[in-house]
Design a protein around this motif. Structure first.
Motif, PDB file in Angstrom:
ATOM      1  N   ALA A 188       0.848  -1.188   0.000  1.00 34.98           N
ATOM      2  CA  ALA A 188       0.000   0.000   0.000  1.00 34.98           C
ATOM      3  C   ALA A 188       0.888   1.245   0.000  1.00 34.98           C
ATOM      4  O   ALA A 188       2.066   1.181   0.363  1.00 34.98           O
ATOM      5  CB  ALA A 188      -0.907  -0.001   1.227  1.00 34.98           C
ATOM      6  N   PRO A 189       0.339   2.394  -0.416  1.00 35.36           N
ATOM      7  CA  PRO A 189       1.145   3.628  -0.388  1.00 35.36           C
ATOM      8  C   PRO A 189       1.730   3.932   0.980  1.00 35.36           C
ATOM      9  O   PRO A 189       2.851   4.446   1.084  1.00 35.36           O
ATOM     10  CB  PRO A 189       0.144   4.698  -0.842  1.00 35.36           C
ATOM     11  CG  PRO A 189      -0.855   3.962  -1.656  1.00 35.36           C
ATOM     12  CD  PRO A 189      -0.985   2.604  -1.028  1.00 35.36           C
ATOM     13  N   ASP A 190       0.980   3.630   2.038  1.00 37.66           N
ATOM     14  CA  ASP A 190       1.487   3.895   3.381  1.00 37.66           C
ATOM     15  C   ASP A 190       2.716   3.052   3.705  1.00 37.66           C
ATOM     16  O   ASP A 190       3.552   3.462   4.524  1.00 37.66           O
ATOM     17  CB  ASP A 190       0.394   3.634   4.417  1.00 37.66           C
ATOM     18  CG  ASP A 190      -0.651   4.735   4.440  1.00 37.66           C
ATOM     19  OD1 ASP A 190      -0.378   5.824   3.894  1.00 37.66           O
ATOM     20  OD2 ASP A 190      -1.753   4.507   4.986  1.00 37.66           O
ATOM     21  N   ASP A 191       2.834   1.876   3.090  1.00 38.84           N
ATOM     22  CA  ASP A 191       4.024   1.057   3.301  1.00 38.84           C
ATOM     23  C   ASP A 191       5.263   1.753   2.743  1.00 38.84           C
ATOM     24  O   ASP A 191       6.326   1.768   3.376  1.00 38.84           O
ATOM     25  CB  ASP A 191       3.860  -0.311   2.635  1.00 38.84           C
ATOM     26  CG  ASP A 191       2.704  -1.103   3.214  1.00 38.84           C
ATOM     27  OD1 ASP A 191       2.456  -0.974   4.428  1.00 38.84           O
ATOM     28  OD2 ASP A 191       2.062  -1.849   2.462  1.00 38.84           O
ATOM     29  N   VAL A 192       5.127   2.333   1.561  1.00 38.44           N
ATOM     30  CA  VAL A 192       6.244   3.055   0.952  1.00 38.44           C
ATOM     31  C   VAL A 192       6.610   4.267   1.800  1.00 38.44           C
ATOM     32  O   VAL A 192       7.790   4.541   2.047  1.00 38.44           O
ATOM     33  CB  VAL A 192       5.889   3.473  -0.485  1.00 38.44           C
ATOM     34  CG1 VAL A 192       7.030   4.261  -1.119  1.00 38.44           C
ATOM     35  CG2 VAL A 192       5.553   2.252  -1.335  1.00 38.44           C
TER      36      VAL A 192
END
Length: 237
Positions: A188-192
């Protein structure tokens, strides 16, 4: 660190005495106090997973992980690490002073018998986790997002040398591992965003007019996260 050939007087032959680099996990304490020859050997080991001794090539065990501590560069007897070697470290985790409670606990337990260490994972377990992390799904939009974050650092006025393509690869690898720890089969974007400060910050070489401070590097990464937007592409159904 790599080892050397030792002469056996009785047999008149040379045998290899392996150095400490032949291990699954190598801990290099105060790595920026090591001379250039040692840094060169570490660079080959970290990139090629091999060492060369007297022209002979030896593969290192799998998995192979290098952990290192680093002193502030302004201390006596320290040397700046080559940019190529810094780029081989996946993440950098800053360590400040311990909190008051942690320091008091350290004083309390100093000199006592340490608990016996017990294995938690085998080498095969680590290899399996690496294989699972490699299969975590990443949408093309997130590939563009990772490239956008790296590109932002390359064009920043306070950065002389921005994040390399290897940094983009490391960003995705770390994001996949972060997603796996979260129990998700996709990134997910939050992981990046969560792993970007640890993955990108230490790879930046600041310009001459910028203060060579880790905080400046982190500010550049934070600025990239604030200004580079993530936009999910529209797909036809």
């Amino acid at each position: 660190i790599t080892g050397t050939y030792v002469l056996s007087p009785r047999e008149g032959t040379f045998t290899l005495r392996p150095g400490p680099i032949f291990a699954n996990v190598v801990l290099a304490d105060e790595i920026n106090r090591a001379p250039a020859k040692t840094q060169s050997a570490l660079l080959e080991a970290m990139q090629e997973r091999q060492v060369t001794i007297e022209g002979d090539r030896y593969e290192l065990p799998n998995p192979f992980l290098v952990l290192a501590t680093q002193n502030p560069i302004d201390l006596e007897g320290t040397y700046p690490l080559p940019e190529a070697q810094i780029d081989r470290f996946l993440v950098r985790v800053p360590m400040g002073y311990p909190g008051a409670r942690e320091e008091a606990q350290m004083l309390k337990t100093f000199g006592t018998e340490p608990p016996a260490a017990r294995p938690v994972l085998t080498a095969q377990d680590v290899q399996q986790l690496q294989s699972v992390a490699a299969r975590i799904h990443v949408e093309d939009d997130l590939l563009d997002y990772a490239v956008g974050l790296a590109s932002f650092t390359r064009n920043h006025p306070r950065v002389a040398l921005g994040a390399s393509p290897r940094a983009s690869l490391a960003l995705l690898q770390a994001a996949k591992a972060y997603a796996l720890l979260g129990g998700r089969p996709f990134v997910a974007p939050d992981d990046v965003r969560a792993v970007a400060p640890s993955v990108l910050g230490h790879r930046l070489v600041l310009s001459a007019d910028a203060d060579q401070d880790a905080r400046v590097r982190q500010h550049v990464v934070e600025e990239a996260l604030a200004k580079v937007g993530y936009r999910r592409g529209v797909r036809a159904v």
